[in-house]
Write an enzyme that holds these catalytic residues in place. Structure first.
Site, short mmCIF file in Angstrom:
data_model
loop_
_atom_site.label_atom_id
_atom_site.label_comp_id
_atom_site.label_asym_id
_atom_site.label_seq_id
_atom_site.Cartn_x
_atom_site.Cartn_y
_atom_site.Cartn_z
N GLU A 143 0.85 -1.19 0.00
CA GLU A 143 0.00 0.00 0.00
C GLU A 143 0.89 1.24 0.00
O GLU A 143 1.75 1.39 0.86
CB GLU A 143 -0.93 0.03 1.22
CG GLU A 143 -1.87 1.23 1.18
CD GLU A 143 -2.80 1.33 2.38
OE1 GLU A 143 -3.63 2.26 2.39
OE2 GLU A 143 -2.68 0.51 3.31
N GLU A 177 5.13 5.12 3.31
CA GLU A 177 4.56 6.43 3.62
C GLU A 177 5.71 7.40 3.85
O GLU A 177 6.80 6.98 4.24
CB GLU A 177 3.67 6.31 4.87
CG GLU A 177 3.09 7.59 5.43
CD GLU A 177 2.12 8.26 4.48
OE1 GLU A 177 2.54 9.28 3.90
OE2 GLU A 177 0.98 7.79 4.32
N ASP A 181 -2.04 12.07 -3.32
CA ASP A 181 -1.93 13.52 -3.51
C ASP A 181 -2.06 13.81 -5.00
O ASP A 181 -1.24 13.35 -5.80
CB ASP A 181 -0.59 14.01 -2.98
CG ASP A 181 -0.47 15.53 -2.97
OD1 ASP A 181 -1.24 16.19 -3.70
OD2 ASP A 181 0.40 16.05 -2.24
N LYS A 217 -1.96 21.74 -8.88
CA LYS A 217 -1.52 22.99 -9.47
C LYS A 217 -0.86 22.78 -10.82
O LYS A 217 -0.24 21.75 -11.07
CB LYS A 217 -0.55 23.72 -8.53
CG LYS A 217 -1.18 24.19 -7.23
CD LYS A 217 -0.18 24.96 -6.38
CE LYS A 217 -0.82 25.45 -5.08
NZ LYS A 217 0.16 26.20 -4.25
N ASP A 239 -10.92 10.54 -5.13
CA ASP A 239 -12.06 11.45 -5.29
C ASP A 239 -11.77 12.53 -6.32
O ASP A 239 -12.64 13.34 -6.64
CB ASP A 239 -12.37 12.12 -3.95
CG ASP A 239 -11.18 12.93 -3.45
OD1 ASP A 239 -10.21 12.31 -2.98
OD2 ASP A 239 -11.20 14.17 -3.57
#
Length: 336
Positions: free
Chosen positions: A29, A55, A105, A109, A141
């Site tokens: 993951e 992470e 993420d 921009k 999303d």
């Protein structure tokens, strides 16, 4: 179990990392956040797969470790690293059953697309590290990033895409709950390799095998006495570019500290904090400057933090040595 980069082999194996649960599927993951996805997802299997979580947030690392411990999941490995070098250097070819990316993420921009994870090079790397039948699972999303990832998978030439509903476990993450409470949904895709390209691991010089650890880089100098360096200023050095490694390394000497000595040192000395960047791999290392009984000084990589001895780390020791030579030191030996 939380591992540092230096705790892995290059490449490693599920058999070594999970000796008590051999033969189970191996799932990675990317960006596990507080860790709440994995207990929900692992419960959908007859036996919890072996889990590797990566992470870059130290706070998330600790939260996830507690979450997995409370869930009783012991065949888990967590690490704080960028995903790409971990997958490329640690995971063997055809080693993973799936790679899960939940709510990455999106770097929304303009001009920031190069920072996104799910680009064509990543899909080619992932295809090389997945077993037959494996897949990259994306839930997000962010509509624009979802479409971007699908286009990049097509550009990679090695991935097909299936559009399905997200697994229920993906909707239990912190971000999924946030958007669900706002009445927003999530998109899900399953990227399946259509071929397995060969994406090599890094050279043995950059990522040494732990079974044959490299010598600790060091140098021996004679310094003016008494040695008291003047005001320290940040210093940057670059080099190491080759045809095989066009990026090379960047070393930034950030600060110089006075040390008090102790059991490991015969007397007071100095410690240099260095920032080493080699492509996606970044390490911060400490380099000791210690007085020896014969009147010379030893410049040596400290073991603190478990650094991996890469060309850039060796160059950091060389940069400190050159800095001292420019201040009147005479180099007696270079071991890097």
């Amino acid at each position: 179990m939380i591992l540092r980069l230096a705790d892995f082999h290059f490449p490693d194996s599920a058999a070594r990392l999970y000796p008590d649960t051999p033969g189970r599927p191996w799932v990675l993951e990317v960006g596990f956040g507080d860790g709440r996805f994995w207990p929900h997802f692992a419960a959908t299997f007859p036996e919890a797969p072996n889990y590797l979580g990566v992470e870059i947030s130290g706070v998330s690392l600790l939260k996830a470790a507690r979450t997995l411990h409370r869930a009783g999941l012991t065949n888990t490995v967590l690490t704080r690293l960028p995903a790409t070098p971990l997958i490329r250097e640690v995971v063997p070819e055809g080693g993973l059953d799936s790679i899960i990316v939940n709510f990455p993420d999106p770097w929304p921009k303009a001009g920031h697309e190069e920072h996104r994870l799910l680009r064509a090079p990543f899909f080619r790397l992932a295809a090389s590290r997945l077993k037959p039948g494996g897949a990259v699972l994306l839930t997000t999303d962010h509509e624009e990033y979802f479409e971007f990832a699908c286009r990049e998978a097509e550009v990679s030439g090695v991935m097909g895409v299936d559009f399905t509903d997200p697994p229920p476990a993906a909707l239990e993450t912190k971000y999924a709950r946030k958007w669900r409470d706002l009445g927003l949904g999530a998109r899900h895709a399953r990227f399946v390799p259509t071929e397995r390209p060969h994406v090599p691991h890094g050279s043995a010089t950059r990522y040494p095998d732990q079974e044959d650890p490299p010598a600790v880089p060091h140098a021996v100098l004679t310094l003016p006495q008494p040695f008291a360096p003047a005001e320290f200023h940040k210093h940057t050095a670059r080099g190491g570019q080759t045809r095989e490694d066009p990026v090379g390394w960047t070393v930034v000497l950030l600060d110089l500290y006075r040390s008090l000595g102790g059991i490991a040192r015969p007397g007071p000395g100095w410690v240099v904090l260095a920032h080493v960047v080699e492509g996606e791999l970044t390490q911060e290392v400490l380099i000791d400057l210690t007085a020896r009984e014969d009147g010379t000084h030893l410049v040596r990589l400290a073991r603190f933090g478990g650094p991996v001895v890469t060309p850039g780390v060796k160059a950091a020791v060389g940069t400190v040595t050159d800095w001292l030579e420019a201040r009147g030191g005479t180099v007696r030996h270079r071991g890097y």
